[in-house]
Design an enzyme around this catalytic site. Structure first.
Site, PDB file in Angstrom:
ATOM      1  N   HIS A 143       0.810  -1.220   0.000  1.00  0.00           N
ATOM      2  CA  HIS A 143       0.000   0.000   0.000  1.00  0.00           C
ATOM      3  C   HIS A 143       0.846   1.276   0.000  1.00  0.00           C
ATOM      4  CE1 HIS A 143      -3.310  -2.687   1.126  1.00  0.00           C
ATOM      5  NE2 HIS A 143      -4.152  -1.685   0.957  1.00  0.00           N
ATOM      6  N   GLU A 174      -1.776 -15.277  25.171  1.00  0.00           N
ATOM      7  CA  GLU A 174      -1.973 -16.720  25.389  1.00  0.00           C
ATOM      8  C   GLU A 174      -0.654 -17.490  25.314  1.00  0.00           C
ATOM      9  OE1 GLU A 174      -5.617 -18.043  24.900  1.00  0.00           O
ATOM     10  OE2 GLU A 174      -6.372 -16.019  24.684  1.00  0.00           O
TER      11      GLU A 174
HETATM   12  C1  LIG Z   1      -3.876  -7.413  24.650  1.00  0.00           C
HETATM   13  C2  LIG Z   1      -3.517  -8.437  25.680  1.00  0.00           C
HETATM   14  C3  LIG Z   1      -4.526  -9.178  26.288  1.00  0.00           C
HETATM   15  C4  LIG Z   1      -4.206 -10.097  27.294  1.00  0.00           C
HETATM   16  N1  LIG Z   1      -5.235 -10.781  27.912  1.00  0.00           N
HETATM   17  C5  LIG Z   1      -4.937 -11.598  28.962  1.00  0.00           C
HETATM   18  C6  LIG Z   1      -5.990 -12.227  29.710  1.00  0.00           C
HETATM   19  O1  LIG Z   1      -7.183 -12.095  29.394  1.00  0.00           O
HETATM   20  N2  LIG Z   1      -5.641 -12.985  30.782  1.00  0.00           N
HETATM   21  C7  LIG Z   1      -4.341 -13.169  31.173  1.00  0.00           C
HETATM   22  O2  LIG Z   1      -4.113 -13.871  32.167  1.00  0.00           O
HETATM   23  N3  LIG Z   1      -3.321 -12.581  30.477  1.00  0.00           N
HETATM   24  C8  LIG Z   1      -3.590 -11.806  29.393  1.00  0.00           C
HETATM   25  N4  LIG Z   1      -2.568 -11.201  28.686  1.00  0.00           N
HETATM   26  C9  LIG Z   1      -1.194 -11.368  29.135  1.00  0.00           C
HETATM   27  C10 LIG Z   1      -0.341 -12.233  28.218  1.00  0.00           C
HETATM   28  O3  LIG Z   1      -0.735 -13.577  28.322  1.00  0.00           O
HETATM   29  C11 LIG Z   1       1.116 -11.984  28.619  1.00  0.00           C
HETATM   30  O4  LIG Z   1       1.445 -10.665  28.188  1.00  0.00           O
HETATM   31  C12 LIG Z   1       2.072 -12.987  28.034  1.00  0.00           C
HETATM   32  O5  LIG Z   1       1.865 -14.265  28.586  1.00  0.00           O
HETATM   33  C13 LIG Z   1       3.540 -12.585  28.266  1.00  0.00           C
HETATM   34  O6  LIG Z   1       3.777 -12.218  29.569  1.00  0.00           O
HETATM   35  P1  LIG Z   1       4.550 -10.836  29.853  1.00  0.00           P
HETATM   36  O7  LIG Z   1       3.836  -9.777  29.111  1.00  0.00           O
HETATM   37  O8  LIG Z   1       4.686 -10.680  31.321  1.00  0.00           O
HETATM   38  O9  LIG Z   1       5.982 -10.990  29.208  1.00  0.00           O
HETATM   39  P2  LIG Z   1       7.274 -11.687  29.877  1.00  0.00           P
HETATM   40  O10 LIG Z   1       6.899 -13.025  30.398  1.00  0.00           O
HETATM   41  O11 LIG Z   1       7.934 -10.731  30.789  1.00  0.00           O
HETATM   42  O12 LIG Z   1       8.181 -11.884  28.590  1.00  0.00           O
HETATM   43  C14 LIG Z   1       8.932 -10.839  27.980  1.00  0.00           C
HETATM   44  C15 LIG Z   1       9.753 -11.457  26.857  1.00  0.00           C
HETATM   45  O13 LIG Z   1      10.648 -12.447  27.391  1.00  0.00           O
HETATM   46  C16 LIG Z   1      10.446 -13.683  26.759  1.00  0.00           C
HETATM   47  N5  LIG Z   1      10.631 -14.789  27.696  1.00  0.00           N
HETATM   48  C17 LIG Z   1      10.123 -14.909  28.956  1.00  0.00           C
HETATM   49  N6  LIG Z   1      10.494 -16.079  29.478  1.00  0.00           N
HETATM   50  C18 LIG Z   1      11.240 -16.728  28.543  1.00  0.00           C
HETATM   51  C19 LIG Z   1      11.919 -17.987  28.485  1.00  0.00           C
HETATM   52  N7  LIG Z   1      11.866 -18.857  29.501  1.00  0.00           N
HETATM   53  N8  LIG Z   1      12.587 -18.283  27.368  1.00  0.00           N
HETATM   54  C20 LIG Z   1      12.631 -17.442  26.325  1.00  0.00           C
HETATM   55  N9  LIG Z   1      12.019 -16.235  26.315  1.00  0.00           N
HETATM   56  C21 LIG Z   1      11.334 -15.897  27.402  1.00  0.00           C
HETATM   57  C22 LIG Z   1       8.978 -13.637  26.280  1.00  0.00           C
HETATM   58  O14 LIG Z   1       8.751 -14.564  25.249  1.00  0.00           O
HETATM   59  C23 LIG Z   1       8.865 -12.201  25.845  1.00  0.00           C
HETATM   60  O15 LIG Z   1       9.408 -12.041  24.560  1.00  0.00           O
HETATM   61  C24 LIG Z   1      -2.856 -10.298  27.653  1.00  0.00           C
HETATM   62  C25 LIG Z   1      -1.847  -9.578  27.019  1.00  0.00           C
HETATM   63  C26 LIG Z   1      -2.155  -8.640  26.052  1.00  0.00           C
HETATM   64  C27 LIG Z   1      -1.038  -7.865  25.413  1.00  0.00           C
END
Ligand SMILES: Cc1cc2nc3c(=O)[nH]c(=O)nc-3n(C[C@H](O)[C@H](O)[C@H](O)COP(=O)(O)OP(=O)(O)OC[C@H]3O[C@@H](n4cnc5c(N)ncnc54)[C@H](O)[C@@H]3O)c2cc1C
Length: 382
Positions: free
Chosen positions: A341, A366
């Site tokens: 686009h 998730e």
């Molecule tokens: C729009 C939205 C809606 C959501 N809705 C819900 C909901 O309804 N209910 C709910 O419970 N949660 C919900 N979530 C939360 C979502 O499930 C989490 O954001 C997600 O599981 C990641 O957790 P975090 O954001 O704490 O990232 P972190 O766990 O801090 O991770 C940060 C980065 O580090 C990486 N990382 C962490 N551990 C490891 C490892 N062992 N090895 C390699 N890489 C790793 C991750 O992959 C990521 O890239 C939602 C999130 C968003 C953005």
């Protein structure tokens, strides 16, 4: 694996296509702009039976197969990702803990209104210090007065803060009475329970119509009948629920990829540069052909995971693979479609730009894609 849709599944797809094209596509972009959850649309989906799509008729749902749900999601998500995200969060993680692990009284009390479209379900797992590392949750449940007192907080919880929300099914660390841990348990906390409060709707780069908030629990007391399932198996109950959620995020990703492919193809045919349509340039054709090919590969993985669930087989690895592949394809395809686009694709009033913003969350919600890698590697024997 026979993936031809049954008459019932095909009828659901037709219903969703019609509703998505006539109602969602026209009304949802406004909700995205205004950053509010279009509960009017969700209520109408409830009237059509769509909020109970995976719940048996006995509990107020329509008892559709997972394959049928995936096919229906392809239609809903094509029209708008926020509505589709709210729908999928309600249908899977918002409702399934009660269906899979609740007793009949809990199903009657909380699942039926969710399935009949009278309320919206929410799933409280993530906390500020516990995202991927779910075992680190700090929300704590202690035995008190014949029930449980819950203290703590949840982060990023979808569907808990709308006027249609019933409350949340959350995961807490259970106190053994001596200050130690006795495992994890899941509880229903209804809205308006004293001590249960929430922050404002969070502002994201995408899914702007989805209501996602921080939740706070300060001495929240719930009676024993709010405990869902086994008091020591709450974590495994939540992880099993997330496996279905991953199929649904994969399906959402398919819908986004199809949407941006359609938009890019139409634009490439219309837009003329150097005296010819963009679609006549081989580099544009290759982009579109690549998106179509990757979409088809992601589609097969997603339907395969759904098919395995319907067949009663283990689908954990396949759901992780589907979510990993389909969400990667979606974010990459959205970027390629914006490229086709040109400058127009960077303007927020264009659908392709909105899909581009919506895409990134698919790789995070998730369970991040890194967590999907871990699930797959574990299944391989690592
Ligand atoms: C729009 C939205 C809606 C959501 N809705 C819900 C909901 O309804 N209910 C709910 O419970 N949660 C919900 N979530 C939360 C979502 O499930 C989490 O954001 C997600 O599981 C990641 O957790 P975090 O954001 O704490 O990232 P972190 O766990 O801090 O991770 C940060 C980065 O580090 C990486 N990382 C962490 N551990 C490891 C490892 N062992 N090895 C390699 N890489 C790793 C991750 O992959 C990521 O890239 C939602 C999130 C968003 C953005």
């Amino acid at each position: 694996m026979d993936l031809s849709l049954s008459e019932r599944e095909a009828a659901l797809v037709g219903l969703c296509r019609h509703f998505a094209q006539t109602q969602i596509a026209t009304r949802a972009p406004g909700a995205w702009e205004e950053e509010h959850c279009p509960t009017d649309l969700l209520r109408e989906m409830g009237n059509l039976g769509l909020l109970g799509v995976l719940v048996p008729e006995k509990w107020g749902g329509i008892g559709m197969s997972t394959v049928g749900f995936v096919a229906a999601m392809e239609q809903i998500g094509l029209a708008d990702q926020s509505v589709a995200a709210a729908w999928q969060a309600h249908v899977t993680i918002g409702s399934l803990p009660l269906l899979l692990f609740g007793d009949d009284a809990q199903r009657e009390r909380w699942l039926r209104p969710l399935a009949e479209g009278r309320a919206l379900g929410a799933f409280g797992l993530t906390e500020p210090d516990a995202g991927s590392d779910v075992r680190s949750i700090r929300t704590r449940a202690r035995r008190r007065d014949g029930g449980w007192t819950i203290d703590g907080g949840k982060a990023f919880i979808s569907n808990a803060g709308t006027e249609m929300s019933f409350g949340v099914t959350l995961l807490a660390r259970v106190d053994d009475g001596a200050g130690g841990d006795a495992g994890f348990a899941s509880f229903v906390v209804e809205k308006d329970t004293p001590g249960f409060t929430m922050g404002p709707k969070l502002r994201g780069i995408g899914w702007r119509g989805l209501d996602t908030r921080q939740l706070y629990f300060d001495g929240v007391w719930v009676p024993d009948d709010h405990l869902v399932g086994d008091p020591h198996m709450g974590l495994s109950q939540f992880l099993r629920t997330l496996e279905v959620g991953r199929i649904s995020v994969a399906a959402l990703s398919l819908s986004l990829t199809q949407a941006v492919l359609d938009l890019a193809l139409d634009y490439a045919k219309d837009r003329v540069q150097f005296g010819q349509s963009l679609a006549s340039f081989q580099s544009v054709q290759f982009k579109l052909a690549d998106i179509a090919t990757e979409l088809e590969a992601a589609r097969w993985l997603t339907y395969r995971a759904a098919y395995l669930r319907d067949a009663g087989e283990n689908f954990q690895k396949e759901a992780a693979m589907a979510k990993l592949k389909a969400s990667r394809v979606a974010t990459w395809a959205a970027s390629e479609a914006v490229q086709v686009h040109g400058g127009l694709g960077t303007l927020l009033e264009t659908p392709v730009a909105r899909f581009y913003c919506d895409a990134k969350v698919l790789e995070i919600g998730e369970g991040t894609n890194e967590i999907q890698h871990l699930v797959i590697a574990r299944a391989l024997g690592c």
